[in-house]
Design an enzyme around this catalytic site. Structure first.
Site, mmCIF file in Angstrom:
data_model
loop_
_atom_site.group_PDB
_atom_site.id
_atom_site.type_symbol
_atom_site.label_atom_id
_atom_site.label_comp_id
_atom_site.label_asym_id
_atom_site.label_seq_id
_atom_site.Cartn_x
_atom_site.Cartn_y
_atom_site.Cartn_z
ATOM 1 N N LYS A 207 26.507 -1.726 -71.175
ATOM 2 C CA LYS A 207 26.035 -0.428 -70.696
ATOM 3 C C LYS A 207 24.888 0.089 -71.578
ATOM 4 N N ALA B 47 29.020 -1.411 -61.442
ATOM 5 C CA ALA B 47 29.196 -2.002 -62.773
ATOM 6 C C ALA B 47 30.546 -2.683 -62.840
ATOM 7 N N GLU B 48 30.654 -3.609 -63.770
ATOM 8 C CA GLU B 48 31.969 -4.019 -64.248
ATOM 9 C C GLU B 48 32.340 -2.939 -65.250
ATOM 10 N N LEU C 84 31.801 -5.250 -53.329
ATOM 11 C CA LEU C 84 33.259 -5.280 -53.172
ATOM 12 C C LEU C 84 33.898 -6.330 -54.079
ATOM 13 N N TYR D 31 48.871 1.000 -75.981
ATOM 14 C CA TYR D 31 48.251 0.121 -76.986
ATOM 15 C C TYR D 31 48.394 0.738 -78.381
ATOM 16 N N ARG E 222 40.858 10.220 -76.093
ATOM 17 C CA ARG E 222 39.827 10.194 -75.050
ATOM 18 C C ARG E 222 39.588 11.633 -74.587
ATOM 19 N N LYS F 20 43.483 1.147 -64.994
ATOM 20 C CA LYS F 20 43.076 2.114 -66.016
ATOM 21 C C LYS F 20 44.268 2.984 -66.407
ATOM 22 N N TYR G 227 31.772 -4.591 -72.843
ATOM 23 C CA TYR G 227 31.467 -3.606 -71.797
ATOM 24 C C TYR G 227 30.464 -2.572 -72.297
ATOM 25 N N THR H 279 27.796 5.843 -69.960
ATOM 26 C CA THR H 279 29.107 6.201 -70.507
ATOM 27 C C THR H 279 28.990 6.666 -71.957
ATOM 28 N N ASP H 280 29.959 7.480 -72.379
ATOM 29 C CA ASP H 280 29.985 7.888 -73.786
ATOM 30 C C ASP H 280 30.283 6.709 -74.715
ATOM 31 N N GLU H 281 30.790 5.601 -74.135
ATOM 32 C CA GLU H 281 31.137 4.449 -74.983
ATOM 33 C C GLU H 281 29.918 3.824 -75.654
HETATM 34 P P1 NAD Z 1 34.891 0.926 -60.761
HETATM 35 O O1 NAD Z 1 35.175 -0.348 -61.470
HETATM 36 O O2 NAD Z 1 36.022 1.711 -60.180
HETATM 37 O O3 NAD Z 1 33.857 0.655 -59.573
HETATM 38 C C1 NAD Z 1 32.748 -0.177 -59.711
HETATM 39 C C2 NAD Z 1 32.202 -0.465 -58.319
HETATM 40 O O4 NAD Z 1 31.016 -1.254 -58.478
HETATM 41 C C3 NAD Z 1 33.163 -1.264 -57.423
HETATM 42 O O5 NAD Z 1 33.189 -0.719 -56.129
HETATM 43 C C4 NAD Z 1 32.558 -2.662 -57.414
HETATM 44 O O6 NAD Z 1 32.827 -3.392 -56.217
HETATM 45 C C5 NAD Z 1 31.075 -2.352 -57.570
HETATM 46 N N1 NAD Z 1 30.327 -3.487 -58.145
HETATM 47 C C6 NAD Z 1 30.653 -4.203 -59.252
HETATM 48 N N2 NAD Z 1 29.747 -5.173 -59.446
HETATM 49 C C7 NAD Z 1 28.814 -5.050 -58.460
HETATM 50 C C8 NAD Z 1 27.620 -5.750 -58.136
HETATM 51 N N3 NAD Z 1 27.219 -6.788 -58.868
HETATM 52 N N4 NAD Z 1 26.925 -5.355 -57.067
HETATM 53 C C9 NAD Z 1 27.331 -4.309 -56.306
HETATM 54 N N5 NAD Z 1 28.459 -3.621 -56.549
HETATM 55 C C10 NAD Z 1 29.183 -3.975 -57.623
HETATM 56 O O7 NAD Z 1 34.058 1.798 -61.793
HETATM 57 P P2 NAD Z 1 34.048 3.382 -62.042
HETATM 58 O O8 NAD Z 1 35.133 3.719 -62.979
HETATM 59 O O9 NAD Z 1 33.940 4.072 -60.730
HETATM 60 O O10 NAD Z 1 32.672 3.525 -62.841
HETATM 61 C C11 NAD Z 1 31.449 3.712 -62.147
HETATM 62 C C12 NAD Z 1 30.319 3.833 -63.141
HETATM 63 O O11 NAD Z 1 30.560 4.933 -64.013
HETATM 64 C C13 NAD Z 1 30.171 2.612 -64.060
HETATM 65 O O12 NAD Z 1 28.813 2.376 -64.242
HETATM 66 C C14 NAD Z 1 30.836 3.040 -65.371
HETATM 67 O O13 NAD Z 1 30.231 2.382 -66.451
HETATM 68 C C15 NAD Z 1 30.532 4.524 -65.366
HETATM 69 N N6 NAD Z 1 31.492 5.387 -66.074
HETATM 70 C C16 NAD Z 1 32.838 5.322 -65.790
HETATM 71 C C17 NAD Z 1 33.719 6.216 -66.404
HETATM 72 C C18 NAD Z 1 35.198 6.196 -66.103
HETATM 73 O O14 NAD Z 1 35.946 6.933 -66.755
HETATM 74 N N7 NAD Z 1 35.674 5.428 -65.145
HETATM 75 C C19 NAD Z 1 33.219 7.154 -67.318
HETATM 76 C C20 NAD Z 1 31.843 7.179 -67.605
HETATM 77 C C21 NAD Z 1 31.003 6.297 -66.952
HETATM 78 O O1 DAU Z 2 34.740 6.818 -71.866
HETATM 79 C C1 DAU Z 2 34.280 6.364 -70.637
HETATM 80 C C2 DAU Z 2 34.932 5.042 -70.287
HETATM 81 O O2 DAU Z 2 36.286 5.335 -69.948
HETATM 82 C C3 DAU Z 2 34.233 4.319 -69.155
HETATM 83 O O3 DAU Z 2 32.941 3.955 -69.568
HETATM 84 C C4 DAU Z 2 35.005 3.078 -68.727
HETATM 85 O O4 DAU Z 2 34.413 2.487 -67.588
HETATM 86 C C5 DAU Z 2 36.431 3.503 -68.384
HETATM 87 O O5 DAU Z 2 37.205 2.369 -68.017
HETATM 88 C C6 DAU Z 2 37.070 4.230 -69.551
HETATM 89 O O6 DAU Z 2 37.263 3.339 -70.667
HETATM 90 P P1 DAU Z 2 38.590 3.377 -71.573
HETATM 91 O O7 DAU Z 2 38.735 2.078 -72.248
HETATM 92 O O8 DAU Z 2 38.629 4.607 -72.411
HETATM 93 O O9 DAU Z 2 39.698 3.564 -70.391
HETATM 94 P P2 DAU Z 2 41.121 2.885 -70.144
HETATM 95 O O10 DAU Z 2 41.752 3.639 -69.016
HETATM 96 O O11 DAU Z 2 41.042 1.408 -70.050
HETATM 97 O O12 DAU Z 2 41.909 3.231 -71.472
HETATM 98 C C7 DAU Z 2 42.065 4.571 -71.915
HETATM 99 C C8 DAU Z 2 42.810 4.533 -73.238
HETATM 100 O O13 DAU Z 2 44.170 4.121 -72.972
HETATM 101 C C9 DAU Z 2 42.264 3.547 -74.246
HETATM 102 O O14 DAU Z 2 42.391 4.101 -75.546
HETATM 103 C C10 DAU Z 2 43.168 2.325 -74.108
HETATM 104 C C11 DAU Z 2 44.506 2.932 -73.702
HETATM 105 N N1 DAU Z 2 45.362 2.104 -72.815
HETATM 106 C C12 DAU Z 2 44.802 1.610 -71.670
HETATM 107 C C13 DAU Z 2 45.549 0.838 -70.819
HETATM 108 C C14 DAU Z 2 44.944 0.271 -69.552
HETATM 109 C C15 DAU Z 2 46.690 1.883 -73.139
HETATM 110 O O15 DAU Z 2 47.199 2.359 -74.163
HETATM 111 N N2 DAU Z 2 47.442 1.115 -72.272
HETATM 112 C C16 DAU Z 2 46.928 0.572 -71.132
HETATM 113 O O16 DAU Z 2 47.666 -0.148 -70.414
#
Ligand code: NAD
Ligand code: DAU
Length: 339
Positions: A157, A83-84, A35, A210, A217, A192, A153, A125-127
């Protein structure tokens, strides 16, 4: 079967918990989440009522804590979402990213080796592939694309992914990895892009895009990601990486304009702000492998998914307003105050 889901109080992890409880009511789900700011028990309120679900507030880097959970719960499968996850935060403070994303993965896999496991699945992640040029729409990330990261980040990963593959080769740990594109949907934390723009637009606040908003994306509805992971952990081949994405590329500026249109807000709210450092230009997944091997295809089209998502934020204001009224305000001021 018992499935241990880490990070289940976050965005994708919680959607996965609900997906499993619905799709496989016979399975037991053990959720481990420390959490952080991104984890939220309100998200898991309904799951907590389900006798098949159990929650542990534990850090994945806490070896003793994780071992205790394995001894008690004997998981068959571990799915690591914890993850963070926010690129912008990793630029401000990389250290916790290395700790959770790499060392946490190691602690989990050590427990899998010690107690035995049918499958360890790493949610990546694709990143990890870096970015693609904007003027080459013919290029896509395949599983063979070299790892080439841009942010702390994505580097953390990628480090974890390499470690997962090393544990497979060196110790024979039965692993799989999925590398997914950007998800959107319910319970997405409002730092996000999509939820931030919805929340700001509803409050008639500036919409901070930005750079020029030209970055691309590849958006996937979160339930389709959950479906892919469920298929991989049950039918995927051990030692393999699967890319997950729905061929749905969009420029950031077009997403923000669409949100304005859906909410009936003026585009004059859009404010171009200083670009993200090292900002990846374009992500685009080639999902041929998961389609051919496991029959996966996304169910939700973007035009439907974004409408459902906006409606969810309208119907669940309590959930996100509680977040943005708390500590998040300091984060927002720091990130966007002088941008
Ligand atoms: P999120 O930040 O919404 O959630 C992360 C969760 O992990 C939170 O509930 C947090 O409390 C928990 N957490 C963080 N550090 C922890 C620790 N040390 N021990 C236990 N719990 C911990 O993230 P998300 O967007 O749901 O992403 C989940 C996973 O999917 C990540 O590994 C991320 O890299 C991957 N991913 C995310 C996206 C995306 O678009 N959000 C896309 C591809 C992959
Ligand atoms: O591609 C998968 C990834 O997608 C995951 O691995 C990450 O955990 C997830 O956070 C996400 O990463 P991005 O950096 O692509 O997502 P974010 O929502 O932060 O940003 C999406 C795009 O929008 C990126 O090009 C930056 C832009 N952006 C983001 C924010 C927060 C803005 O222009 N303004 C903003 O305020």
């Amino acid at each position: 079967m018992t499935i241990l889901v880490t990070g289940g109080a976050g965005f994708i992890g919680s959607n996965f918990v609900y997906y499993l409880l619905e799709k496989h009511p016979e399975d037991k789900i053990v959720c481990v989440d420390v959490l952080t700011y991104a984890g939220n028990m309100a998200t898991l309120r309904q799951a907590m009522q389900n006798p098949q679900f159990r929650f542990y507030k534990t850090d994945i880097t806490d070896r003793q804590g994780i071992n205790d959970i394995f001894e008690k719960e004997h998981p068959d499968i571990v799915v690591n979402f914890a993850a963070e996850s926010h690129v912008d935060r990793s630029i401000e403070n990389p250290e916790v990213f290395l700790k959770t994303n790499i060392l946490g993965t190691q602690v989990l896999m050590d427990a899998c080796r010690k107690y035995g496991i049918r499958r360890y699945h790493q949610v990546s992640t694709d990143e990890v592939y870096g970015d693609l040029p904007l003027d080459r729409p013919d290029l896509f990330f395949t599983e063979e694309t070299p790892i080439h990261t841009s942010s702390p980040y994505s580097s953390s990963k990628a480090g974890a992914d390499l470690l997962v593959l090393a544990y497979h080769r060196t110790y024979g740990l039965p692993v799989t990895i999925s590398r997914c594109s950007n998800n959107y949907g319910p319970y997405h934390f409002p730092e996000k892009l999509i939820p931030l723009m919805i929340a700001n637009a509803l409050a008639d606040k500036p919409l901070p895009v930005y750079g020029k908003g030209e970055n691309v994306r590849d958006w996937l509805y979160v339930e389709d990601h959950c479906k892919a992971i469920d298929l991989i952990i049950r039918n995927g081949k051990v030692g393999e990486v699967y890319n997950v994405g729905g061929h749905n590329e969009m420029k950031n500026i077009d997403i923000v304009k669409l949100i304005c249109k859906e909410l009936g807000k003026p585009e004059s709210l859009i404010t171009f702000v200083t670009d993200r450092k090292g900002h990846d230009l374009r992500y685009a997944i080639d999902p041929t492998k998961i389609h051919n091997e496991l029959g996966w295809l996304p169910d939700t089209k973007f035009e439907d998914g974004i409408k459902k998502t906006i409606q969810w934020y309208l119907d669940n204001k309590d959930w996100w307003q509680e977040i943005i009224n708390g500590e998040y305000q300091n984060y927002y001021e720091k990130m966007y105050g002088n941008r």
